[in-house]
Design a protein around this motif. Structure first.
Motif, PDB file in Angstrom:
ATOM      1  N   LEU A  89       0.957  -1.000  -0.018  1.00  0.00           N
ATOM      2  CA  LEU A  89      -0.106  -0.131   0.036  1.00  0.00           C
ATOM      3  C   LEU A  89       0.778   1.179  -0.017  1.00  0.00           C
ATOM      4  O   LEU A  89       0.436   2.223  -0.757  1.00  0.00           O
ATOM      5  CB  LEU A  89      -1.054  -0.131   1.288  1.00  0.00           C
ATOM      6  CG  LEU A  89      -1.795   1.250   1.494  1.00  0.00           C
ATOM      7  CD1 LEU A  89      -2.637   1.474   0.285  1.00  0.00           C
ATOM      8  CD2 LEU A  89      -2.520   1.028   2.592  1.00  0.00           C
ATOM      9  N   ALA A  90       1.924   1.236   0.895  1.00  0.00           N
ATOM     10  CA  ALA A  90       2.632   2.388   0.892  1.00  0.00           C
ATOM     11  C   ALA A  90       3.584   2.470  -0.382  1.00  0.00           C
ATOM     12  O   ALA A  90       3.678   3.908  -0.888  1.00  0.00           O
ATOM     13  CB  ALA A  90       3.799   2.306   1.897  1.00  0.00           C
ATOM     14  N   GLU A  91       3.990   1.647  -0.958  1.00  0.00           N
ATOM     15  CA  GLU A  91       4.619   1.675  -2.368  1.00  0.00           C
ATOM     16  C   GLU A  91       3.592   2.264  -3.494  1.00  0.00           C
ATOM     17  O   GLU A  91       3.951   3.101  -4.209  1.00  0.00           O
ATOM     18  CB  GLU A  91       5.034   0.401  -2.740  1.00  0.00           C
ATOM     19  CG  GLU A  91       6.335  -0.077  -2.120  1.00  0.00           C
ATOM     20  CD  GLU A  91       6.952  -1.544  -2.524  1.00  0.00           C
ATOM     21  OE1 GLU A  91       6.359  -2.011  -3.267  1.00  0.00           O
ATOM     22  OE2 GLU A  91       7.982  -1.783  -1.837  1.00  0.00           O
ATOM     23  N   GLN A  92       2.507   1.724  -3.363  1.00  0.00           N
ATOM     24  CA  GLN A  92       1.345   2.190  -4.451  1.00  0.00           C
ATOM     25  C   GLN A  92       1.193   3.673  -4.121  1.00  0.00           C
ATOM     26  O   GLN A  92       0.865   4.586  -5.126  1.00  0.00           O
ATOM     27  CB  GLN A  92       0.124   1.513  -4.222  1.00  0.00           C
ATOM     28  CG  GLN A  92      -1.084   1.857  -5.175  1.00  0.00           C
ATOM     29  CD  GLN A  92      -2.497   1.016  -4.764  1.00  0.00           C
ATOM     30  OE1 GLN A  92      -2.229   0.313  -3.793  1.00  0.00           O
ATOM     31  NE2 GLN A  92      -3.348   1.577  -5.232  1.00  0.00           N
ATOM     32  N   LEU A  93       0.927   4.356  -2.853  1.00  0.00           N
ATOM     33  CA  LEU A  93       0.504   5.528  -2.560  1.00  0.00           C
ATOM     34  C   LEU A  93       1.647   6.558  -2.903  1.00  0.00           C
ATOM     35  O   LEU A  93       1.557   7.522  -3.540  1.00  0.00           O
ATOM     36  CB  LEU A  93       0.210   5.744  -1.009  1.00  0.00           C
ATOM     37  CG  LEU A  93      -0.841   5.016  -0.596  1.00  0.00           C
ATOM     38  CD1 LEU A  93      -1.241   5.050   0.832  1.00  0.00           C
ATOM     39  CD2 LEU A  93      -2.311   5.797  -1.381  1.00  0.00           C
ATOM     40  N   LEU A  94       2.957   6.012  -2.821  1.00  0.00           N
ATOM     41  CA  LEU A  94       4.007   6.911  -3.155  1.00  0.00           C
ATOM     42  C   LEU A  94       4.400   6.984  -4.524  1.00  0.00           C
ATOM     43  O   LEU A  94       4.586   8.203  -4.963  1.00  0.00           O
ATOM     44  CB  LEU A  94       5.541   6.242  -2.603  1.00  0.00           C
ATOM     45  CG  LEU A  94       5.593   6.449  -0.872  1.00  0.00           C
ATOM     46  CD1 LEU A  94       6.540   5.629  -0.339  1.00  0.00           C
ATOM     47  CD2 LEU A  94       5.518   7.894  -0.672  1.00  0.00           C
ATOM     48  N   GLU A  95       3.907   6.083  -5.439  1.00  0.00           N
ATOM     49  CA  GLU A  95       3.924   6.065  -6.763  1.00  0.00           C
ATOM     50  C   GLU A  95       2.890   7.154  -7.566  1.00  0.00           C
ATOM     51  O   GLU A  95       3.202   7.816  -8.475  1.00  0.00           O
ATOM     52  CB  GLU A  95       3.472   4.648  -7.481  1.00  0.00           C
ATOM     53  CG  GLU A  95       4.688   3.763  -7.391  1.00  0.00           C
ATOM     54  CD  GLU A  95       4.396   2.479  -7.975  1.00  0.00           C
ATOM     55  OE1 GLU A  95       3.142   2.238  -8.497  1.00  0.00           O
ATOM     56  OE2 GLU A  95       5.195   1.537  -7.852  1.00  0.00           O
ATOM     57  N   THR A  96       1.827   7.391  -6.644  1.00  0.00           N
ATOM     58  CA  THR A  96       0.716   8.170  -7.180  1.00  0.00           C
ATOM     59  C   THR A  96       0.850   9.773  -6.473  1.00  0.00           C
ATOM     60  O   THR A  96       0.011  10.288  -6.903  1.00  0.00           O
ATOM     61  CB  THR A  96      -0.634   7.560  -6.838  1.00  0.00           C
ATOM     62  OG1 THR A  96      -0.925   7.764  -5.322  1.00  0.00           O
ATOM     63  CG2 THR A  96      -0.806   6.196  -7.375  1.00  0.00           C
ATOM     64  N   THR A  97       1.870   9.704  -5.755  1.00  0.00           N
ATOM     65  CA  THR A  97       1.939  11.268  -5.308  1.00  0.00           C
ATOM     66  C   THR A  97       3.201  11.976  -5.891  1.00  0.00           C
ATOM     67  O   THR A  97       4.181  11.349  -6.423  1.00  0.00           O
ATOM     68  CB  THR A  97       2.225  11.240  -3.572  1.00  0.00           C
ATOM     69  OG1 THR A  97       3.288  10.413  -3.360  1.00  0.00           O
ATOM     70  CG2 THR A  97       1.012  10.597  -2.909  1.00  0.00           C
TER      71      THR A  97
END
Length: 117
Positions: A109-117
């Motif tokens: 989840l953290a990796e996914q959120l960091l990719e979209t920010t």
């Protein structure tokens, strides 16, 4: 293993190696939980070119996280190298039915959120 080597399993996944330093996620989580406005938190390491792993705090909060205020609140309790590089707000933290943190899902989840920010 057949070749005589051993593979250790267990709580090693709850230790982040960042910049050559070992950081125990429970220590960072407990420090964050003491701060006002932090309802719940999971801390994970995500791949980072410079540090090997960057510390990310997934926070369930009533308000969007203010990284500067969180760092100021953590400063008396954590060494600088243990400070999260990113603070991400989530509606719900990945937890097992027992309430234990699902750190594999939290890392994804953290990796996914960091990719979209």
């Amino acid at each position: 293993h057949a070749d005589g080597s051993m593979q250790l399993l267990g709580r090693g996944s709850l230790v982040i190696n960042s910049g050559g330093e070992k950081i125990y996620v429970e220590e960072v989580e407990e420090a964050l939980k003491r701060l006002p406005g932090v309802d719940d938190v999971l801390v994970v390491g995500v791949p980072d070119v410079r540090w090997g792993s960057a510390i990310v705090a997934l926070l369930r909060t009533d308000t969007p996280p203010d990284a500067q205020a969180l760092r100021a609140g953590l400063a008396p309790h954590l060494a600088g190298y243990k400070m999260p590089k990113h603070f991400l707000a989530v509606d719900q933290l990945p937890r097992a039915d027992s309430g234990k943190g699902d750190y594999k899902a939290a890392r994804a989840l953290a990796e996914q959120l960091l990719e979209t920010t």
